[in-house]
Scaffold this motif. Sequence first.
Motif, PDB file in Angstrom:
ATOM      1  N   GLU A  13       0.879  -1.050  -0.011  1.00 25.87           N
ATOM      2  CA  GLU A  13       0.161   0.008  -0.064  1.00 25.87           C
ATOM      3  C   GLU A  13       0.755   1.405   0.037  1.00 25.87           C
ATOM      4  O   GLU A  13       1.740   1.371   1.021  1.00 25.87           O
ATOM      5  N   ASP A  14       0.755   2.200  -0.847  1.00 21.31           N
ATOM      6  CA  ASP A  14       1.568   3.336  -1.056  1.00 21.31           C
ATOM      7  C   ASP A  14       0.856   4.763  -0.255  1.00 21.31           C
ATOM      8  O   ASP A  14      -0.084   4.314   0.422  1.00 21.31           O
ATOM      9  N   GLU A  15       1.787   5.591  -0.174  1.00 25.67           N
ATOM     10  CA  GLU A  15       1.437   6.747   0.769  1.00 25.67           C
ATOM     11  C   GLU A  15       0.030   7.319   0.560  1.00 25.67           C
ATOM     12  O   GLU A  15      -0.735   7.905   1.367  1.00 25.67           O
ATOM     13  N   GLN A  16      -0.533   7.014  -0.793  1.00 26.71           N
ATOM     14  CA  GLN A  16      -1.988   7.490  -0.879  1.00 26.71           C
ATOM     15  C   GLN A  16      -3.191   6.502  -0.811  1.00 26.71           C
ATOM     16  O   GLN A  16      -4.299   6.548  -1.014  1.00 26.71           O
ATOM     17  N   GLY A  17      -2.547   5.217  -0.120  1.00 25.08           N
ATOM     18  CA  GLY A  17      -3.512   4.139  -0.110  1.00 25.08           C
ATOM     19  C   GLY A  17      -4.016   3.335  -1.175  1.00 25.08           C
ATOM     20  O   GLY A  17      -4.594   2.535  -0.959  1.00 25.08           O
ATOM     21  N   HIS A  18      -2.999   3.460  -2.168  1.00 22.69           N
ATOM     22  CA  HIS A  18      -3.222   2.341  -3.443  1.00 22.69           C
ATOM     23  C   HIS A  18      -2.503   1.310  -3.116  1.00 22.69           C
ATOM     24  O   HIS A  18      -1.479   1.329  -2.650  1.00 22.69           O
ATOM     25  N   MET A  19      -3.140   0.165  -3.365  1.00 25.75           N
ATOM     26  CA  MET A  19      -2.357  -1.333  -3.540  1.00 25.75           C
ATOM     27  C   MET A  19      -1.782  -1.524  -4.828  1.00 25.75           C
ATOM     28  O   MET A  19      -2.392  -1.199  -5.795  1.00 25.75           O
ATOM     29  N   LYS A  20      -0.612  -1.921  -4.939  1.00 31.74           N
ATOM     30  CA  LYS A  20       0.098  -2.322  -6.091  1.00 31.74           C
ATOM     31  C   LYS A  20       0.839  -3.776  -5.709  1.00 31.74           C
ATOM     32  O   LYS A  20       1.377  -3.927  -4.567  1.00 31.74           O
ATOM     33  N   ASP A  21       0.897  -4.446  -6.726  1.00 28.98           N
ATOM     34  CA  ASP A  21       1.437  -5.796  -6.635  1.00 28.98           C
ATOM     35  C   ASP A  21       2.781  -5.674  -7.378  1.00 28.98           C
ATOM     36  O   ASP A  21       3.136  -5.100  -8.210  1.00 28.98           O
ATOM     37  N   TYR A  22       3.857  -6.393  -6.575  1.00 33.68           N
ATOM     38  CA  TYR A  22       5.111  -6.641  -7.117  1.00 33.68           C
ATOM     39  C   TYR A  22       5.492  -8.000  -7.045  1.00 33.68           C
ATOM     40  O   TYR A  22       5.105  -8.710  -6.127  1.00 33.68           O
TER      41      TYR A  22
END
Length: 85
Positions: A13-22
């Motif tokens: 989860e980034d600083e803006q609350g968006h979830m991203k897969d890595y």
Amino acid sequence: MEPNEVRDQITIEDEQGHMKDYAVEALFDMEDHSYALLTSNEETILMRVEDEEDEQYLVGITDPEERDSILEAYEIAVEANPAEE
């Protein structure tokens, strides 16, 4: 590893609350710390693995000098010991 082979995946989860897969490209130890090299379709990031009690979590590296020196040392280590194909 085949180009389309699925690696270990992690969601951040980034600083803006968006979830991203890595994809977890590498886990390695350096200078008394553990690090994770993560990639997505858009970027590659380096994070420090922190231990607290019986749990681990990832912390972003905000110091560009720290990040660059760790990545440089990692690249040297990989070049010295390439993975078998």
